[in-house]
Design a protein around this motif. Sequence first.
Motif, short mmCIF file in Angstrom:
data_model
loop_
_atom_site.label_atom_id
_atom_site.label_comp_id
_atom_site.label_asym_id
_atom_site.label_seq_id
_atom_site.Cartn_x
_atom_site.Cartn_y
_atom_site.Cartn_z
N GLN A 6 0.89 -1.34 -0.01
CA GLN A 6 -0.03 -0.03 -0.11
C GLN A 6 0.83 1.21 0.22
OE1 GLN A 6 -2.20 -0.85 3.54
NE2 GLN A 6 -1.01 0.69 4.74
N VAL A 7 0.24 2.24 -0.21
CA VAL A 7 1.04 3.78 -0.48
C VAL A 7 0.73 4.39 0.92
CG1 VAL A 7 -0.79 4.99 -1.51
CG2 VAL A 7 1.49 5.68 -1.88
N GLN A 8 1.97 5.16 1.22
CA GLN A 8 1.61 6.07 2.38
C GLN A 8 1.97 7.47 1.95
OE1 GLN A 8 4.40 3.10 2.83
NE2 GLN A 8 2.53 2.35 3.47
N LEU A 9 1.24 8.41 2.32
CA LEU A 9 1.13 9.87 1.83
C LEU A 9 1.59 10.89 2.97
CD1 LEU A 9 -2.07 9.50 0.04
CD2 LEU A 9 0.14 9.26 -0.84
N VAL A 10 2.44 11.75 2.46
CA VAL A 10 2.82 12.83 3.60
C VAL A 10 2.68 14.11 2.91
CG1 VAL A 10 4.82 13.73 5.02
CG2 VAL A 10 4.25 11.21 4.93
N GLU A 11 1.69 14.94 3.52
CA GLU A 11 1.77 16.47 2.72
C GLU A 11 2.65 17.28 3.44
OE1 GLU A 11 -2.61 14.67 3.28
OE2 GLU A 11 -0.69 14.70 4.29
N SER A 12 2.84 18.36 2.73
CA SER A 12 3.87 19.27 3.19
C SER A 12 3.42 20.64 2.64
CB SER A 12 5.21 19.23 3.15
OG SER A 12 5.63 19.14 1.95
N GLY A 13 4.06 21.96 2.98
CA GLY A 13 3.71 22.90 2.22
C GLY A 13 2.82 24.06 2.54
N GLY A 14 2.06 23.56 3.60
CA GLY A 14 0.97 24.68 4.11
C GLY A 14 1.50 25.82 4.86
N GLY A 15 0.74 26.70 5.45
CA GLY A 15 1.23 27.79 6.00
C GLY A 15 0.30 28.74 6.04
N ALA A 16 0.51 30.02 6.73
CA ALA A 16 -0.45 31.09 7.05
C ALA A 16 -0.05 32.18 6.00
CB ALA A 16 -0.35 31.70 8.31
N VAL A 17 -0.89 32.54 4.97
CA VAL A 17 -0.78 33.68 4.07
C VAL A 17 -1.72 34.70 4.00
CG1 VAL A 17 0.67 32.02 2.62
CG2 VAL A 17 -1.65 32.21 2.22
N GLN A 18 -1.63 35.66 3.15
CA GLN A 18 -2.34 36.59 2.95
C GLN A 18 -3.22 36.56 1.90
OE1 GLN A 18 -2.66 39.79 4.90
NE2 GLN A 18 -1.13 38.97 6.43
N ALA A 19 -4.49 37.02 1.88
CA ALA A 19 -5.25 36.96 0.53
C ALA A 19 -4.57 37.41 -0.67
CB ALA A 19 -6.54 37.62 0.81
N GLY A 20 -4.66 36.66 -1.74
CA GLY A 20 -3.86 36.83 -3.03
C GLY A 20 -2.53 36.37 -3.16
N ASP A 21 -2.12 35.60 -1.98
CA ASP A 21 -1.00 35.06 -2.22
C ASP A 21 -1.13 33.55 -2.82
OD1 ASP A 21 0.73 36.10 1.09
OD2 ASP A 21 0.35 37.26 -1.21
N SER A 22 0.10 32.71 -2.88
CA SER A 22 0.19 31.72 -3.60
C SER A 22 1.03 30.68 -2.58
CB SER A 22 1.02 31.54 -4.94
OG SER A 22 0.49 32.38 -5.81
N LEU A 23 0.54 29.34 -2.62
CA LEU A 23 1.34 28.44 -2.05
C LEU A 23 1.05 27.02 -2.83
CD1 LEU A 23 -0.34 28.11 1.56
CD2 LEU A 23 1.93 28.88 1.02
N ARG A 24 2.16 26.12 -2.81
CA ARG A 24 2.39 25.10 -3.35
C ARG A 24 2.44 24.04 -2.34
NH1 ARG A 24 6.52 22.35 -7.65
NH2 ARG A 24 7.74 21.93 -5.78
N LEU A 25 1.32 23.16 -2.42
CA LEU A 25 1.20 21.89 -1.42
C LEU A 25 2.05 20.68 -2.02
CD1 LEU A 25 -2.27 22.09 -0.08
CD2 LEU A 25 -0.31 23.28 0.66
N SER A 26 2.56 19.84 -1.42
CA SER A 26 3.34 18.67 -2.16
C SER A 26 2.68 17.48 -1.24
CB SER A 26 4.74 18.65 -1.79
OG SER A 26 5.42 19.71 -2.44
N CYS A 27 2.63 16.32 -1.86
CA CYS A 27 2.37 15.16 -1.19
C CYS A 27 3.31 13.97 -1.82
CB CYS A 27 0.88 14.69 -1.79
SG CYS A 27 0.31 13.08 -1.50
#
Length: 123
Positions: free
Chosen positions: A1-22
Amino acid sequence: QVQLVESGGGAVQAGDSLRLSCAASGRSISNYNMAWFRQAPGKEREFVAAASRDTAITEYTDSVKGRFTISRDNAKNTVYLQMNSLKPEDTAVYYCAANSLPYGISRRTYNYWGQGTQVTVSS
């Protein structure tokens, strides 16, 4: 089976960008349809975006169309969610999920889940 780990979250302002990774381990994501879901406080977990295992299909919930992009790098065994023009209503815990069944966007069809990463967008 596969295990998944997310990262890349955070606190930002409206209009900003984020990239989440799994990051996946255990099996290649090429065997799975992959998706992102999110859950805001007091709300049910909802579908955000999905990419089929053969990459022929990508699908988004209406509220993120044109702002979010799901992509998968099978060589790195990683799935990404690029989030642009973030809004306060995007605030939630974001979960990566894998589906070994036929493609779909219902969370009930996804049998592998990560632990989630928090995204907070302030106005």
